[in-house]
Write an enzyme that holds these catalytic residues in place. Structure first.
Site, PDB file in Angstrom:
ATOM      1  N   THR A 168      -8.994  29.912  95.896  1.00 29.12           N
ATOM      2  CA  THR A 168     -10.295  30.547  95.645  1.00 29.12           C
ATOM      3  C   THR A 168     -11.113  29.698  94.669  1.00 29.12           C
ATOM      4  OG1 THR A 168      -9.108  32.656  95.769  1.00 29.12           O
ATOM      5  CG2 THR A 168     -11.416  32.746  95.078  1.00 29.12           C
ATOM      6  N   ASP A 176     -16.407  25.909  95.667  1.00 28.51           N
ATOM      7  CA  ASP A 176     -17.443  26.026  94.628  1.00 28.51           C
ATOM      8  C   ASP A 176     -17.297  24.909  93.589  1.00 28.51           C
ATOM      9  OD1 ASP A 176     -18.269  28.352  95.910  1.00 28.51           O
ATOM     10  OD2 ASP A 176     -16.949  29.620  94.692  1.00 28.51           O
TER      11      ASP A 176
HETATM   12  P1  ATP Z   1     -12.506  28.150  99.191  1.00 29.79           P
HETATM   13  O1  ATP Z   1     -13.278  29.072 100.097  1.00 29.79           O
HETATM   14  O2  ATP Z   1     -11.019  28.327  99.252  1.00 29.79           O
HETATM   15  O3  ATP Z   1     -13.033  28.086  97.808  1.00 29.79           O
HETATM   16  P2  ATP Z   1     -13.606  26.212 100.958  1.00 29.79           P
HETATM   17  O4  ATP Z   1     -13.039  26.765 102.233  1.00 29.79           O
HETATM   18  O5  ATP Z   1     -15.051  26.419 100.691  1.00 29.79           O
HETATM   19  O6  ATP Z   1     -12.748  26.660  99.736  1.00 29.79           O
HETATM   20  P3  ATP Z   1     -12.131  23.787 101.354  1.00 29.79           P
HETATM   21  O7  ATP Z   1     -12.581  22.816 102.370  1.00 29.79           O
HETATM   22  O8  ATP Z   1     -10.946  24.619 101.684  1.00 29.79           O
HETATM   23  O9  ATP Z   1     -13.406  24.645 100.925  1.00 29.79           O
HETATM   24  O10 ATP Z   1     -11.805  23.037  99.980  1.00 29.79           O
HETATM   25  C1  ATP Z   1     -12.786  22.370  99.217  1.00 29.79           C
HETATM   26  C2  ATP Z   1     -12.183  21.148  98.561  1.00 29.79           C
HETATM   27  O11 ATP Z   1     -11.114  21.592  97.705  1.00 29.79           O
HETATM   28  C3  ATP Z   1     -11.551  20.175  99.539  1.00 29.79           C
HETATM   29  O12 ATP Z   1     -12.491  19.229 100.008  1.00 29.79           O
HETATM   30  C4  ATP Z   1     -10.473  19.538  98.665  1.00 29.79           C
HETATM   31  O13 ATP Z   1     -11.043  18.518  97.870  1.00 29.79           O
HETATM   32  C5  ATP Z   1     -10.052  20.680  97.742  1.00 29.79           C
HETATM   33  N1  ATP Z   1      -8.848  21.378  98.261  1.00 29.79           N
HETATM   34  C6  ATP Z   1      -8.816  22.561  98.924  1.00 29.79           C
HETATM   35  N2  ATP Z   1      -7.554  22.908  99.246  1.00 29.79           N
HETATM   36  C7  ATP Z   1      -6.764  21.922  98.763  1.00 29.79           C
HETATM   37  C8  ATP Z   1      -5.349  21.673  98.757  1.00 29.79           C
HETATM   38  N3  ATP Z   1      -4.478  22.531  99.330  1.00 29.79           N
HETATM   39  N4  ATP Z   1      -4.911  20.536  98.169  1.00 29.79           N
HETATM   40  C9  ATP Z   1      -5.763  19.666  97.565  1.00 29.79           C
HETATM   41  N5  ATP Z   1      -7.109  19.845  97.540  1.00 29.79           N
HETATM   42  C10 ATP Z   1      -7.601  20.949  98.119  1.00 29.79           C
HETATM   43  O1  RIB Z   2     -15.866  31.123  96.701  1.00 32.14           O
HETATM   44  C1  RIB Z   2     -15.088  32.069  96.020  1.00 32.14           C
HETATM   45  C2  RIB Z   2     -15.874  33.319  95.788  1.00 32.14           C
HETATM   46  O2  RIB Z   2     -16.178  33.929  97.028  1.00 32.14           O
HETATM   47  C3  RIB Z   2     -15.127  34.375  95.003  1.00 32.14           C
HETATM   48  O3  RIB Z   2     -15.289  34.236  93.618  1.00 32.14           O
HETATM   49  C4  RIB Z   2     -15.677  35.682  95.551  1.00 32.14           C
HETATM   50  O4  RIB Z   2     -16.481  36.384  94.648  1.00 32.14           O
HETATM   51  C5  RIB Z   2     -16.451  35.299  96.808  1.00 32.14           C
HETATM   52  O5  RIB Z   2     -17.803  35.409  96.615  1.00 32.14           O
END
Ligand code: ATP
Ligand code: RIB
Length: 286
Positions: A235, A239
């Site tokens: 999570t 961001d």
């Molecule tokens: P979330 O919704 O979980 O905050 P997201 O789906 O918006 O994330 P992701 O593409 O999953 O975005 O992740 C964003 C960045 O975080 C990736 O580009 C990478 O740099 C880092 N990251 C995410 N998961 C991992 C992991 N398991 N190991 C290392 N880096 C990670």
């Molecule tokens: O990107 C993570 C966020 O998505 C959480 O903090 C939650 O509040 C949702 O908005």
């Protein structure tokens, strides 16, 4: 160069579970915590932690003053956050034993922002400033159009994705940052080519979770792998990436350096629980 982030502030109710509850299933959680969150607030926190000058605009209810105080404590300018009567938005977040999450949102005050508040906030910013938006508040299309009219650079992270995003004035977007789900929803495929067809003049960052991220602009394209880490809670990873990447661009780093720093910061974020609280400080990346 100032960044105005018009975005959500949420109270995150986080439940540690063995696996994400399946349809019809009731499960017990082994731990529960309340964190500051919201994609908007997290991205402002990440920008501030990275070193950017960031103004957050948005709305909370009477139960959300602590979120405003928390952002202010991180160095975010909070003068454009309103405290109204509608309860603060919240997120119910399950985190499983692999660190994966599943989130249910209640928009609350985030969806009650009126045009007067939007116009007032925008009136303090001009050409050369950056507007950052996610998709957790109301009136996004209006904000994009009004900010573009004032000459602001438009940065859009259309998260969480919904079909309404396709009707936003995407041709006005200068910087688009998406994960694979958002890319597929928006462009029909999680590829830079499909995204570039939608926003031909924009810089585009596509994040790929543990596989890292990709960058495209009209003049440059490259991939960056993510460091291998043990994820406990992803999570806020997206961001963190956005805050660090945008700060890098405002600090005149090359796109490659800004992306590398963003990938590094996001990989640290996933090793820690929570959203805003898991965003690393700039000296940890250095
Ligand atoms: P979330 O919704 O979980 O905050 P997201 O789906 O918006 O994330 P992701 O593409 O999953 O975005 O992740 C964003 C960045 O975080 C990736 O580009 C990478 O740099 C880092 N990251 C995410 N998961 C991992 C992991 N398991 N190991 C290392 N880096 C990670
Ligand atoms: O990107 C993570 C966020 O998505 C959480 O903090 C939650 O509040 C949702 O908005």
């Amino acid at each position: 160069m100032n960044v105005l982030n018009f975005g959500s502030l949420n109270i995150d109710l986080v439940y540690q579970v063995d696996h994400i509850a399946r349809p019809g299933e009731t499960i017990a959680s082994s731990a529960h915590q309340v964190f500051a969150g919201g994609k908007g607030a997290n991205q402002s926190a990440a920008l501030a932690r990275a070193g950017a000058r960031v103004f957050h605009a948005g709305q909370v209810g009477p139960d959300g003053q602590w979120l405003v105080d928390k952002l202010a404590g991180l160095g975010v300018d909070v003068q454009h956050i309103r405290v109204g009567d509608v309860p603060t938005g919240h997120a119910i977040i399950q985190v499983d034993r692999h660190g994966q999450n599943s989130i249910v949102l209640f928009a609350g005050a985030n969806a009650q922002i009126d045009r007067g508040a939007i116009d007032t906030a925008l009136s303090h910013f001009d050409r050369g400033d950056i507007l950052l938006l996610q998709n957790e508040i109301n009136d996004i299309a209006y904000i994009i159009a009004a900010a573009s009219e004032r000459g602001l650079t438009i940065c859009l992270n259309p998260a969480p994705f919904g079909p309404e995003v396709r009707a936003y004035p995407l041709e006005l977007v200068d910087l688009l940052i998406v994960n694979e789900t958002e890319a597929t929803g928006l462009a029909g495929a999680s590829t830079l080519a499909a995204l570039a067809a939608l926003c031909p003049h924009a810089q585009i960052a596509l994040t790929l979770g543990a596989a890292g991220a990709q960058y495209h602009s009209p003049t440059e394209e490259f991939d960056l792998p993510a460091p291998q880490v043990e994820a406990v809670d992803t999570t806020g990873a997206g961001d963190t990436f956005i805050g660090y990447f945008l700060h890098g661009l405002t600090a005149n780093m090359t796109a490659r350096d800004a992306m590398a720093r963003a990938v590094q910061a996001a990989s640290l974020c996933v090793t820690r629980p929570g959203a805003m609280d898991s965003i690393p400080a700039a000296d940890e990346i250095d």
